[in-house]
Design a protein around this motif. Sequence first.
Motif, PDB file in Angstrom:
ATOM      1  N   ARG A   1      -6.349  -3.269   2.535  1.00  0.00           N
ATOM      2  CA  ARG A   1      -7.232  -2.099   2.431  1.00  0.00           C
ATOM      3  C   ARG A   1      -7.538  -1.824   0.971  1.00  0.00           C
ATOM      4  NH1 ARG A   1      -4.008   0.838   6.818  1.00  0.00           N
ATOM      5  NH2 ARG A   1      -5.238   0.448   8.712  1.00  0.00           N
TER       6      ARG A   1
ATOM      7  N   SER B   1       0.774  -1.240   0.000  1.00  0.00           N
ATOM      8  CA  SER B   1       0.000   0.000   0.000  1.00  0.00           C
ATOM      9  C   SER B   1       0.805   1.290   0.000  1.00  0.00           C
ATOM     10  CB  SER B   1      -0.939   0.026   1.216  1.00  0.00           C
ATOM     11  OG  SER B   1      -0.164   0.071   2.400  1.00  0.00           O
TER      12      SER B   1
ATOM     13  N   ASP C   1     -13.963  -1.503   3.327  1.00  0.00           N
ATOM     14  CA  ASP C   1     -12.704  -1.245   2.636  1.00  0.00           C
ATOM     15  C   ASP C   1     -11.475  -1.743   3.389  1.00  0.00           C
ATOM     16  OD1 ASP C   1     -13.921   0.039   0.451  1.00  0.00           O
ATOM     17  OD2 ASP C   1     -14.057   1.910   1.576  1.00  0.00           O
ATOM     18  N   SER C   2     -11.657  -2.535   4.436  1.00  0.00           N
ATOM     19  CA  SER C   2     -10.511  -3.082   5.154  1.00  0.00           C
ATOM     20  C   SER C   2     -10.859  -4.450   5.734  1.00  0.00           C
ATOM     21  CB  SER C   2     -10.057  -2.130   6.271  1.00  0.00           C
ATOM     22  OG  SER C   2     -11.041  -2.011   7.266  1.00  0.00           O
TER      23      SER C   2
ATOM     24  N   TRP D   1      -7.426  -3.402  -3.951  1.00  0.00           N
ATOM     25  CA  TRP D   1      -6.968  -3.894  -2.656  1.00  0.00           C
ATOM     26  C   TRP D   1      -5.451  -3.976  -2.623  1.00  0.00           C
ATOM     27  CZ3 TRP D   1     -10.078  -4.661   1.516  1.00  0.00           C
ATOM     28  CH2 TRP D   1     -11.459  -4.720   1.285  1.00  0.00           C
TER      29      TRP D   1
END
Length: 202
Positions: free
Chosen positions: A170, A77, A137-138, A176
């Motif tokens: 996430r 990320s 979203d996580s 993702w």
Amino acid sequence: MKTAFVRSKKRVSLRMLLGSVVLLATLCLPSCFSLREPEAPTAASDYLAPTQIDILLANFTTSVQTLNTVNYERNFSGPQYRFVPDPGSAGTAASLFTNWSVSEERDYFSSLRRRSPTTSQNQLTLTTRPYQFFTTDSAEVSALYQLRIVQSDTAFKSTMLEGNIRLLVRRRNNEWKIAGWRDQRTSNALSWTDLKKHFIRN
């Protein structure tokens, strides 16, 4: 008249000689330089947009198996990413992992790739459990892993790594990414922490 003819003949001969020298030099040029084969594309075509967690895990698995550094890095990320090592495997080198980020992921993986035969492939098996969603979203992915590696660094003797991998994932911009990774040994075999510890240093 005869003198002019001789001069003209000399000029033609000189031009032919110069032309021959240039032609010979041109023909010899390829042997003066070693030409390289075109490099393969850095990002494999088998990388898919990770719009689902399953696709992210497939990308992660494939990049580990094929030692594709570019695709491996794309799984993570960014600035907030952190790796938490297995405490027993980290041992006295625990401080090595204090600020472990995507940069260290790339560096250790590149080091492993340099010490691996170009024709070899690793084998990674993830036995996943149901994902635990925190928000839409996580989520956390927990899986048992077995990683069989083929590499040429004789100082690292293990070929099979085992443990539990817990990934905080996430979603951002509908993709993702891995935002966190916790490693845990589950047997007497070496873990992924051992692999990272060795190859970030060598």
